[in-house]
Design an enzyme around this catalytic site. Sequence first.
Site, PDB file in Angstrom:
ATOM      1  N   ASP A  15      29.900 -33.428 -28.461  1.00 25.48           N
ATOM      2  CA  ASP A  15      29.184 -33.226 -27.194  1.00 25.48           C
ATOM      3  C   ASP A  15      30.138 -32.775 -26.092  1.00 25.48           C
ATOM      4  O   ASP A  15      31.318 -33.137 -26.095  1.00 25.48           O
ATOM      5  CB  ASP A  15      28.488 -34.544 -26.802  1.00 25.48           C
ATOM      6  CG  ASP A  15      27.345 -34.314 -25.827  1.00 25.48           C
ATOM      7  OD1 ASP A  15      26.982 -33.147 -25.575  1.00 25.48           O
ATOM      8  OD2 ASP A  15      26.812 -35.327 -25.315  1.00 25.48           O
ATOM      9  N   HIS A  32      30.404 -23.286 -26.543  1.00 25.72           N
ATOM     10  CA  HIS A  32      30.054 -23.455 -27.960  1.00 25.72           C
ATOM     11  C   HIS A  32      31.073 -22.729 -28.853  1.00 25.72           C
ATOM     12  O   HIS A  32      31.428 -23.224 -29.921  1.00 25.72           O
ATOM     13  CB  HIS A  32      28.636 -22.953 -28.230  1.00 25.72           C
ATOM     14  CG  HIS A  32      27.584 -23.746 -27.498  1.00 25.72           C
ATOM     15  ND1 HIS A  32      27.582 -25.126 -27.482  1.00 25.72           N
ATOM     16  CD2 HIS A  32      26.513 -23.361 -26.745  1.00 25.72           C
ATOM     17  CE1 HIS A  32      26.544 -25.554 -26.761  1.00 25.72           C
ATOM     18  NE2 HIS A  32      25.888 -24.495 -26.299  1.00 25.72           N
ATOM     19  N   LEU A 126      36.885 -32.787 -49.657  1.00 21.99           N
ATOM     20  CA  LEU A 126      36.084 -33.316 -48.545  1.00 21.99           C
ATOM     21  C   LEU A 126      34.676 -32.708 -48.542  1.00 21.99           C
ATOM     22  O   LEU A 126      34.512 -31.512 -48.783  1.00 21.99           O
ATOM     23  CB  LEU A 126      36.802 -33.010 -47.224  1.00 21.99           C
ATOM     24  CG  LEU A 126      36.127 -33.488 -45.945  1.00 21.99           C
ATOM     25  CD1 LEU A 126      37.195 -33.931 -44.940  1.00 21.99           C
ATOM     26  CD2 LEU A 126      35.250 -32.422 -45.309  1.00 21.99           C
TER      27      LEU A 126
HETATM   28  C1  IPE Z   1      23.479 -34.474 -29.266  1.00 21.94           C
HETATM   29  O1  IPE Z   1      23.912 -33.921 -28.081  1.00 21.94           O
HETATM   30  C2  IPE Z   1      23.213 -33.403 -30.276  1.00 21.94           C
HETATM   31  C3  IPE Z   1      24.391 -32.686 -30.768  1.00 21.94           C
HETATM   32  C4  IPE Z   1      25.633 -32.948 -30.476  1.00 21.94           C
HETATM   33  C5  IPE Z   1      24.113 -31.585 -31.667  1.00 21.94           C
HETATM   34  P1  IPE Z   1      22.912 -33.610 -26.874  1.00 21.94           P
HETATM   35  O2  IPE Z   1      23.749 -33.052 -25.789  1.00 21.94           O
HETATM   36  O3  IPE Z   1      21.785 -32.783 -27.357  1.00 21.94           O
HETATM   37  O4  IPE Z   1      22.373 -35.058 -26.518  1.00 21.94           O
HETATM   38  P2  IPE Z   1      21.712 -35.632 -25.184  1.00 21.94           P
HETATM   39  O5  IPE Z   1      20.562 -34.745 -24.846  1.00 21.94           O
HETATM   40  O6  IPE Z   1      22.771 -35.601 -24.122  1.00 21.94           O
HETATM   41  O7  IPE Z   1      21.332 -37.040 -25.519  1.00 21.94           O
HETATM   42  C1  IPE Z   2      27.136 -30.099 -27.660  1.00 24.29           C
HETATM   43  O1  IPE Z   2      27.436 -29.686 -26.381  1.00 24.29           O
HETATM   44  C2  IPE Z   2      26.629 -28.979 -28.528  1.00 24.29           C
HETATM   45  C3  IPE Z   2      25.196 -29.064 -28.859  1.00 24.29           C
HETATM   46  C4  IPE Z   2      24.395 -30.016 -28.511  1.00 24.29           C
HETATM   47  C5  IPE Z   2      24.646 -27.982 -29.655  1.00 24.29           C
HETATM   48  P1  IPE Z   2      26.325 -29.577 -25.266  1.00 24.29           P
HETATM   49  O2  IPE Z   2      25.782 -28.193 -25.271  1.00 24.29           O
HETATM   50  O3  IPE Z   2      25.334 -30.663 -25.381  1.00 24.29           O
HETATM   51  O4  IPE Z   2      27.227 -29.782 -23.949  1.00 24.29           O
HETATM   52  P2  IPE Z   2      26.835 -30.558 -22.632  1.00 24.29           P
HETATM   53  O5  IPE Z   2      26.348 -31.907 -23.021  1.00 24.29           O
HETATM   54  O6  IPE Z   2      25.778 -29.747 -21.948  1.00 24.29           O
HETATM   55  O7  IPE Z   2      28.117 -30.605 -21.846  1.00 24.29           O
HETATM   56 MG    MG Z   3      25.228 -32.547 -24.604  1.00 25.51          MG
END
Ligand code: IPE
Ligand code: IPE
Ligand code: MG
Length: 229
Positions: A15, A32, A126
């Site tokens: 995240d 990303h 792995l």
């Molecule tokens: C969780 O992250 C999903 C992934 C890392 C793929 P999100 O960014 O979607 O989660 P919330 O919305 O903050 O809970």
């Molecule tokens: C995690 O990073 C990747 C996915 C959920 C696909 P985010 O895109 O959720 O990044 P934040 O939470 O907005 O910083």
């Molecule tokens: Mg996120």
Amino acid sequence: MQQNKIPQHVAIIMDGNGRWAKQKHLPRLAGHNAGARAVERTLKAAQKAGVKFLTLYAFSTENWSRPKEEIDGLMKLLCQTLEKYTKDAVKNNIRLWISGEREPLSPAVLQQTDQAVKATSQNTGLTLNLALNYGAQQEIVHAVNALVATGKKSFSPQDIQAHLYHPDLPNPELIIRTSGEERLSNFLLWQAAYSEFYFTPVLWPDFDEAEFNKALQSYQNRKRRFGGI
Ligand code: IPE
Ligand code: IPE
Ligand code: MG
């Protein structure tokens, strides 16, 4: 690091890509892209440490609520990354598994993931389990529906386990979440019953071997009791 206390299965909620990009005044997709490079580093670190299963939360069932442009960018990045690394994975003895529902992933994504899963299926090193279009509640419902279809009327925890996406996936001893958020966001609800959690403020694109090893060290200092004393 204690070599005799390496978790067999580490699961990561990757995240913070969006916030990383925002801090740098870049579009979210740049975050990303940088996140994909962190995946590469983490995979190497996990292999080096001797971890056998690495589950990475790549896209949740709730992530469909994001703007179409971001979803399309994420899916394209996934396909490009798989295309680029499948050969390496075969060579490095990495086996790819996918956990999640196929619907509504695009035919292009399904073709790419199916191909990578097939190409690496005989590998014995792995296992990289990619949680893609994954939701833990959906996984449990999937298991219950499969059990109902057998005609059985009541189920044990072992029955549910046997009908998860990958029944042979051991429960993760350690679950890591980056970016300072401290929640599961519909990740591995069943399998996390006795997992240890490690939360770090580091944003996913900045995650590396040193951060991974810090999490392993923290895990090694925990006392797991499983309800005992
Ligand atoms: C969780 O992250 C999903 C992934 C890392 C793929 P999100 O960014 O979607 O989660 P919330 O919305 O903050 O809970
Ligand atoms: C995690 O990073 C990747 C996915 C959920 C696909 P985010 O895109 O959720 O990044 P934040 O939470 O907005 O910083
Ligand atoms: Mg996120």
